[in-house]
Design a protein around this motif. Structure first.
Motif, PDB file in Angstrom:
ATOM      1  N   ILE A  10     -42.989 -47.035  20.284  1.00  0.00           N
ATOM      2  CA  ILE A  10     -43.618 -47.436  19.027  1.00  0.00           C
ATOM      3  C   ILE A  10     -42.545 -47.645  17.972  1.00  0.00           C
ATOM      4  CG2 ILE A  10     -45.762 -46.220  19.521  1.00  0.00           C
ATOM      5  CD1 ILE A  10     -44.873 -44.035  17.583  1.00  0.00           C
ATOM      6  N   GLU A  11     -42.897 -48.425  16.941  1.00  0.00           N
ATOM      7  CA  GLU A  11     -42.008 -48.658  15.804  1.00  0.00           C
ATOM      8  C   GLU A  11     -42.031 -47.416  14.935  1.00  0.00           C
ATOM      9  OE1 GLU A  11     -39.962 -50.475  12.483  1.00  0.00           O
ATOM     10  OE2 GLU A  11     -41.785 -49.288  12.446  1.00  0.00           O
ATOM     11  N   GLY A  12     -40.862 -46.836  14.692  1.00  0.00           N
ATOM     12  CA  GLY A  12     -40.800 -45.521  14.069  1.00  0.00           C
ATOM     13  C   GLY A  12     -41.346 -45.461  12.665  1.00  0.00           C
ATOM     14  N   ASN A  13     -41.195 -46.542  11.887  1.00  0.00           N
ATOM     15  CA  ASN A  13     -41.668 -46.524  10.506  1.00  0.00           C
ATOM     16  C   ASN A  13     -43.169 -46.740  10.404  1.00  0.00           C
ATOM     17  OD1 ASN A  13     -39.107 -46.088   9.410  1.00  0.00           O
ATOM     18  ND2 ASN A  13     -38.622 -48.268   9.431  1.00  0.00           N
ATOM     19  N   SER A  14     -43.692 -47.687  11.178  1.00  0.00           N
ATOM     20  CA  SER A  14     -45.108 -48.045  11.062  1.00  0.00           C
ATOM     21  C   SER A  14     -45.983 -47.428  12.142  1.00  0.00           C
ATOM     22  CB  SER A  14     -45.254 -49.571  11.119  1.00  0.00           C
ATOM     23  OG  SER A  14     -44.869 -50.056  12.405  1.00  0.00           O
TER      24      SER A  14
END
Length: 809
Positions: free
Chosen positions: A510-514
């Motif tokens: 997964i994208e760490g920020n979103s």
């Protein structure tokens, strides 16, 4: 003094005064015509000015600009050369000068002028300077396309090709009807041309046999695949003037039904046309229900941006800006949507000069990557209006490149398709049928092999796709397929291993920020006992399956362009713990948007950064297979190049970098990564990056570095600290306030500097960091959204007025 001498002097002074006043009047009239984009009339008046005053820097510069718009770049260069030698030659005059030199293919000289321009306007100047460096490397590459001028081109402007069934429709100034009025003879109109059995265009005829006055000055246009709908641009193009946004064109968009006899009916203005800006360059989807177009409306990212609108019933949806990476601070025009692929032209994305053609790739419903279409299609001049039919591997484009017949010409583009035949077999070479071939990572479909374990397909142009191969009872693997341009059929055999005595472990990226699913992550599992490698990529939901041997240790790495590379060690045990892979968070690296390309246009690869802290740590770990501990040094380095292991290599090529720090080669299985470091802090590495950029390593970037056995830490270079005073001028510009920082030397823009200039000012013990977005609040809103996505959760928009920042909603 005698009366006669006095008379002579008076007469001389009178003539001198009259000449000056006449010259000033001509200059004023010329400037007025220039402002009205009447470059032909303006150039005549500027010539009169320099006849009396050969050193008039304003007239010389504006003459250069006029010939720049005439696409007479050699003449433009002559006037820019003369102007540059006069006092008063300003920074803003250097941009078109550099673009002229770039259009002439003199990239080294153009780069010098862009760097000078960058002293006053750093973001734009440095951007084009970097583009020159890349263009000089790529301009002589062999083309994968065959590009030929059409025999139907005239000595005037022929442009805007469009498919209409099996015929070509285009606009031209070069063919006139009998008994046309003088006013109509200066307009462009639509023609059509069929091809003979050999594919050669036949003599054109008028699209509308009867004279229809309101269908002069029409183009570019686009038809739906069934020929029932047409979207078209009303233009005010002038023959001999480049069809670029800065030429002052006013364009509007219309949609009509096409009757069976080819006539257009129910012509309606596109509901989102507007005053004060242009809406143009349409491309209808094959079903006619989606419209891509370009506009310089106020809510854009730069000049012209590409938008999309969808039809529901009889209504068109509010246009959606495609955003980055398609749109940029420059101009993007002439979109062409095939139903799967989007082509467009840009004068900002790094190319060869003028407008270049790019291809956008849709991944997971987003236009996520763009690729430069290389030589042949692109030249150092303007290349735009590209259309392509992949069923016959043939297309067309408009270009004003050297060697054409007229101001603009239409070129035919052909490409030989490359064929692939995939065969899936087991360990005993027996075909395996119904194997799932997942092409979704490159925007394609999931296909199953036939009863012979085979699937064949063809591609044209550059193709690079990581496919996932799945079959129940067998290990899931990834296979990278790359087009090579070969003729004939390229066989690809994929051998699948039985999962007996193995276990399937499921993970997710997964994208760490979103926390959004992250597809296309390359996962490599290396078995420590024998070095055997399993390779897979995550799907559109971020999931992946690894079939691993039981009771084995694996080193697993995760990599994706633009994200930090991660590494972990897992032990499979008896396979009872299915959560050993769990969820992996991938964080974007702190870099600019990668250069768009179909083939590499620099010798660097996307950055690989393992974290974003600013301190150096030293740890000691013990390898259970080794009797002595290993010392691991962590810090930051600057990567200046990545060379394939198969290429010839010499570290001496990068010896200039030794003046900044320790130069070393960190190799992997596929690349030699040339780096300078290691630095203790991120701030030191950032300062080193700036120094390396000034030495000519313009695509270098900071990476986190880990080295073993006591690597020496490089001496700290001088650190550039943000200015303590506002660097903006008084005006009415919008900024995005990123935050207040007590230690500004640790400020990390996280790649936002591609959207505008980073500036700062002091407020008490804090430094306020902002990014300048310009005079359009729509652009500021996009930048604020990007800032929030990058982690600046408190970012908001401010308006600068007379040195004061006012918060806006």
């Amino acid at each position: 003094m005698s009366i006669s001498h006095q008379s002579i002097i008076c007469t001389f002074l009178f003539l001198l005064s009259t000449s000056f006043l006449s010259g000033q009047a001509n200059l004023n009239r010329a400037n007025k015509q220039f402002e009205l984009s009447d470059f032909k009339e303006a150039s005549k008046l500027y010539h009169k000015v320099i006849q009396n005053d050969p050193t008039n820097v304003e007239a010389l510069t504006k003459l250069g600009d006029c010939y720049f718009y005439f696409n007479q770049l050699t003449t433009a260069k002559e006037f820019y050369d003369k102007a540059s030698q006069q006092k008063g030659f300003r920074f803003e005059c250097m941009l078109n000068y550099g673009k002229t030199l770039m259009g002439l293919g003199d990239y080294d000289e153009a780069r010098k002028w862009f760097l000078l321009y960058g002293e006053g306007f750093p973001i734009i100047g440095e951007h084009y300077a970097a583009a020159c460096a890349i263009a000089s490397q790529r301009a002589n590459e062999p083309s994968t396309y065959q590009v030929n001028s059409l025999s139907i081109n005239t000595n005037k402007s022929d442009f805007a090709p469009a498919f209409f069934g099996d015929v070509l429709v285009y606009a031209s100034f070069g063919k006139k009807r009998a008994n046309e009025s003088n006013g109509d003879r200066d307009k462009n109109q639509l023609l059509l041309s069929a091809t003979d059995k050999d594919g050669v265009e036949l003599s054109p005829s008028f699209l509308f046999q009867n004279k229809i006055s309101n269908l002069y000055n029409v183009g570019p246009i686009s038809f739906s695949e069934n020929g029932k709908w047409v979207a078209f641009t009303r233009n005010n193009f002038v023959n001999g003037i480049r069809q670029i946004p800065s030429s002052g064109h006013e364009l509007s968009l219309y949609i009509a039904e096409v009757k069976d006899d080819g006539q257009w009916t129910n012509i309606l203005a596109f509901p989102y046309n507007g005053s004060g800006y242009s809406t143009a360059y349409p491309s209808l989807s094959p079903d006619g229900q989606t419209l891509y177009f370009a506009s310089d409306r106020p809510d854009g990212l730069g000049g012209f941006d590409i938008y999309v609108s969808k039809k529901t019933g009889t209504e068109w949806s509010f246009p959606l800006n495609l955003g980055a990476p398609v749109n940029s601070p420059g101009d993007e025009i002439t979109p062409f949507f095939t139903g799967e692929t989007l082509y467009f032209s840009s004068n900002w994305h790094q190319g060869f000069g003028g407008f270049d053609v790019f291809r956008a790739e849709n991944i997971g419903g987003n236009w996520s990557k763009i690729y430069h279409q290389g030589t042949g299609i692109n030249s150092s001049r303007d290349d735009y209006g590209f259309i392509f039919d992949k069923t016959v591997n043939t297309g067309y484009l408009t270009s004003n490149r050297v060697g054409g017949k007229g101001a603009e010409d239409i070129y035919k583009v052909s490409q030989q398709a490359e064929k692939f035949l995939i065969t899936t077999v087991d360990a005993s070479n027996k075909p395996i049928q119904n194997v799932e071939l997942d092409f979704s990572s490159c925007g394609q479909k999931i296909i199953n092999t036939n009863e012979n374990g085979q699937y064949g397909f063809q591609v044209s142009g550059n193709f690079d796709c990581e496919i996932v191969v799945r079959k129940s009872g067998y290990s899931t693997i990834s296979k990278r397929i790359i087009a090579t341009g070969k003729n004939g059929i390229t066989p690809i055999e994929i051998r699948l291993e039985s999962t007996e005595n193995k276990e399937t472990f499921v993970g997710r990226t997964i994208e760490g920020n979103s926390t959004a699913p992250l597809s296309g992550v390359i996962i490599i599992a290396k078995k420590l006992s024998n070095g055997q490698i399993e390779r897979i990529s995550s799907d559109v939901q971020g999931y992946y399956n690894l079939v691993l041997d039981l009771n084995q240790s694996y080193n697993i790495t995760y990599s994706k362009a633009g994200y930090s590379e991660l590494e972990r060690l897992v032990f499979t045990g008896q396979g009872t713990d299915k959560s050993i892979l769990d969820v992996t968070n991938m964080f974007p690296v702190n870099i600019n948007i990668p250069d768009p390309k179909d083939t590499d246009i620099s010798d660097t690869t996307p950055p690989v950064v393992k974290n974003d802290n600013d301190t150096e740590t030293t740890t000691t770990t013990t390898d259970p297979l080794s009797p002595k501990p290993t010392t691991t040094t962590k810090g930051f380095s600057v990567q200046i190049a990545a060379i394939p292991m198969s290429a010839n290599f010499s570290l001496d090529k990068y010896k200039k970098a030794k003046s900044v720090g320790n130069l070393y080669d960190k190799s992997s299985d596929t690349y030699r990564r040339i780096r300078v470091g290691i630095f203790k802090t991120k701030a030191e590495a950032n300062a080193a990056q700036k120094r390396l950029t000034s030495l000519g390593y313009e695509k270098c970037y900071v990476v986190n570095e880990t080295m073993q056995d006591g690597t020496v830490i490089t001496t700290k270079p001088p650190v550039d600290v943000p200015s303590t005073n506002p660097t903006v001028k008084s005006g009415n510009d919008y900024f995005v306030r990123l935050g207040a920082f007590s230690n500004p030397e640790n400020f990390n823009s996280k790649g936002l500097d591609i959207y505008g200039e980073i500036t700062s000012y002091k407020s008490g013990n804090f430094t306020i960091m902002l990014i300048k977005s310009g005079t359009k609040i729509g652009r500021a809103r996009v930048i604020r959204q990007k800032a929030e996505e990058k982690g600046f959760k408190g970012a908001y928009i401010v308006l600068e007025q007379n040195g004061t920042y006012i918060k806006k909603n």
